[in-house]
Design an enzyme around this catalytic site. Structure first.
Site, mmCIF file in Angstrom:
data_model
loop_
_atom_site.group_PDB
_atom_site.id
_atom_site.type_symbol
_atom_site.label_atom_id
_atom_site.label_comp_id
_atom_site.label_asym_id
_atom_site.label_seq_id
_atom_site.Cartn_x
_atom_site.Cartn_y
_atom_site.Cartn_z
ATOM 1 N N ASP A 311 44.216 -13.966 -5.577
ATOM 2 C CA ASP A 311 43.217 -15.245 -5.114
ATOM 3 C C ASP A 311 42.953 -16.085 -6.308
ATOM 4 O O ASP A 311 41.698 -16.419 -6.491
ATOM 5 C CB ASP A 311 41.838 -14.231 -4.980
ATOM 6 C CG ASP A 311 40.894 -14.957 -4.130
ATOM 7 O OD1 ASP A 311 41.167 -16.129 -3.728
ATOM 8 O OD2 ASP A 311 39.607 -14.855 -4.193
ATOM 9 N N ARG A 315 37.853 -21.765 -7.534
ATOM 10 C CA ARG A 315 36.600 -21.445 -7.686
ATOM 11 C C ARG A 315 36.734 -19.987 -8.571
ATOM 12 O O ARG A 315 35.690 -19.499 -8.972
ATOM 13 C CB ARG A 315 36.082 -20.916 -6.205
ATOM 14 C CG ARG A 315 37.115 -20.215 -5.554
ATOM 15 C CD ARG A 315 36.787 -19.713 -4.236
ATOM 16 N NE ARG A 315 37.906 -18.731 -3.601
ATOM 17 C CZ ARG A 315 38.984 -19.576 -3.070
ATOM 18 N NH1 ARG A 315 39.399 -20.653 -3.146
ATOM 19 N NH2 ARG A 315 40.178 -18.588 -2.670
ATOM 20 N N ASN A 316 37.962 -19.461 -8.694
ATOM 21 C CA ASN A 316 37.539 -18.247 -9.687
ATOM 22 C C ASN A 316 38.238 -18.450 -11.075
ATOM 23 O O ASN A 316 38.397 -17.564 -11.792
ATOM 24 C CB ASN A 316 38.610 -17.484 -8.943
ATOM 25 C CG ASN A 316 38.133 -16.609 -7.811
ATOM 26 O OD1 ASN A 316 37.139 -16.440 -7.728
ATOM 27 N ND2 ASN A 316 39.047 -16.337 -6.874
ATOM 28 N N ASP A 329 37.277 -12.876 -11.626
ATOM 29 C CA ASP A 329 37.415 -12.265 -10.434
ATOM 30 C C ASP A 329 38.757 -11.413 -10.009
ATOM 31 O O ASP A 329 39.562 -11.974 -9.467
ATOM 32 C CB ASP A 329 37.192 -13.132 -9.185
ATOM 33 C CG ASP A 329 36.032 -12.810 -8.115
ATOM 34 O OD1 ASP A 329 35.999 -11.511 -8.133
ATOM 35 O OD2 ASP A 329 35.310 -13.635 -7.973
#
Length: 446
Positions: A311, A315-316, A329
């Site tokens: 992922d 955003r991570n 994350d």
């Protein structure tokens, strides 16, 4: 492991008290966690930083043991006292020989979905029905809890409406207590040293708070639901294996009101917001390349540990106080290569072979890294602008690739494109990408 081989960055747990340090030595108590920052002046000695006080000093290697990483173990349970669906009679036979304060929790056979707390006291077993209302649990309508973990924690400290305080749990066969494992390996933190500050965000699993742990600023992810907390135990075990300057560092966990995962605080938020709010006038190409290299080095570390992220997206990626980008994350980080739930995959970041046949690999992480590079050089724009998720799937399958962001250096765009090779084997590995990015940075400084 031989003491002499400990490398810088190794985390160790103190085996004994050291309350009267000599000049240059560090004060610590048994069970404190120290991070080695380099060799000491004498043989068998190290320079170390105390994880909670932040003080640096000398320490003798013989007083330390390495902080164990947690193995991902399906038997590890946050609720070893929970026996699932068994009858009252079965519970009574499991609680033999009776001793005051011995307990277990079961799911009722007669009322499926309801819980019963079974406790021994003066040779008898008491069955307390757990009432469920307004999303909370209670035994007496006076004390209310979000989940069973909280309830057991509370009654282990105070008797309340029970015949006795809970003293010892009856472990379900085949489970291991996560709490004792965390404690033994040095990852269980002390609740009394944690202060929670304001809320930083609300995820689908619970809230993330800013806080302070023993004087250090931290981020705290709180997971209230038992089932989710159990799943996050896996993420935590992955994180105990990882120490790298470009991976958000886990400090430990606290079991109270569910599970609290405590990590270093990244004060500048996620990379997408960081770039959007500053834009190209405030952030130089050098800085963009630095971010790209930061993430690449963190991913190279995961690659050498044979872990996949799955992922990887702006955003991570979080930005620290001193503007270093770190990967966070690891919720989906797994050693295995087949995903279970396709519906949650972030399509715009996921490689075509992973979407089609769930083939996840370091090469599919490299594809996502290419999309992340595009995010970085477009200052945080949403990839595949103006395209729906369905269009992206179809068009990418037919060979469509994004154009370079405005003013993106041609060399950087060719790196992106190399990450988007249809054939996974043709994509560069993270260590190759790192070499290329280092050369790019070198050119800017030449």
């Amino acid at each position: 492991m031989d003491m002499k081989n400990w490398t810088t960055g190794t985390q160790c747990v103190a085996k004994k008290e050291h309350c009267k340090p000599k000049a240059g030595e560090i004060l610590y108590h048994k069970g404190d966690v120290l991070t080695l920052v380099g060799p000491g002046t004498r043989k068998g000695e190290y320079r170390a930083r105390h994880n909670t006080t932040g003080v640096e000093g000398l320490v003798s290697g013989s007083n330390l043991r390495e902080r164990e990483a947690l193995r991902i173990d399906p038997k590890l349970s946050l609720m070893p006292w929970f026996h699932g669906k068994i009858s009252g009679l079965q519970a009574v036979s499991k609680l033999k020989p009776t001793e005051d304060g011995l307990f277990l929790v079961r799911e009722s056979v007669r009322h499926p979905g309801d819980f019963v707390l079974c406790v021994c006291f003066s040779q008898k077993v008491f069955h307390y029905h757990v009432i469920f209302q307004n999303n909370k649990l209670s035994i007496d309508n006076k004390e209310f809890f979000y989940n069973l973990i909280d309830m057991i924690e509370f009654y282990s400290r105070s008797q309340g409406a029970l015949a006795t305080v809970l003293l010892k749990h009856k472990k379900k066969e085949g489970t291991k207590s996560a709490e004792s494992k965390l404690l033994k390996s040095g990852w269980l933190l002390d609740l009394s040293k944690l202060t929670l500050g304001e809320i930083l965000g609300q995820g689908e699993f619970g809230a993330v708070f800013e806080g302070e742990y023993a004087g250090q600023r931290v981020a705290v992810k709180n997971i209230k639901c038992d089932v989710t907390a159990q799943a996050f135990l896996e993420e935590t075990s992955v994180m105990t294996n990882l120490h790298h300057k470009n991976l958000v560092q886990l400090l430990g966990v606290i079991l109270h009101n569910g599970l609290h995962i405590v990590t270093e605080l990244m004060t500048k938020g996620n990379l997408v917001n960081y770039l959007r709010t500053r834009g190209r006038f405030a952030v130089s190409v050098t800085q963009l390349l630095r971010f790209a290299l930061d993430v690449c080095e963190g991913m190279e570390h995961l690659e050498c540990k044979k872990l996949l992220h799955r992922d990887l997206a702006g955003r991570n990626i979080l930005v620290s106080e001193d503007t270093v980008a770190k990967i966070s994350d690891f919720g989906l980080a797994k050693v295995s290569s087949t995903a279970t739930d396709n519906s949650k995959l972030p399509v715009k970041w996921t490689a075509p072979e992973a979407l089609k046949s769930k083939k996840f690999s370091t090469q599919s992480d490299v594809w996502s890294y290419g999309v992340l590079l595009w995010e970085i050089f477009s200052f945080g724009r949403q990839p595949y602008p103006k395209m729906s998720v369905r269009d992206v799937r179809e068009r990418v399958d037919q060979g469509y690739r994004m154009d370079p962001p405005d003013e993106c250096p041609p060399h950087v765009y060719s790196i992106m494109s190399s990450c988007w090779e249809t054939e996974p084997k043709k994509r560069p590995a993270f260590h190759k990408l790192r070499d290329t990015l280092e050369k790019e940075l070198g050119k800017l400084h030449a």
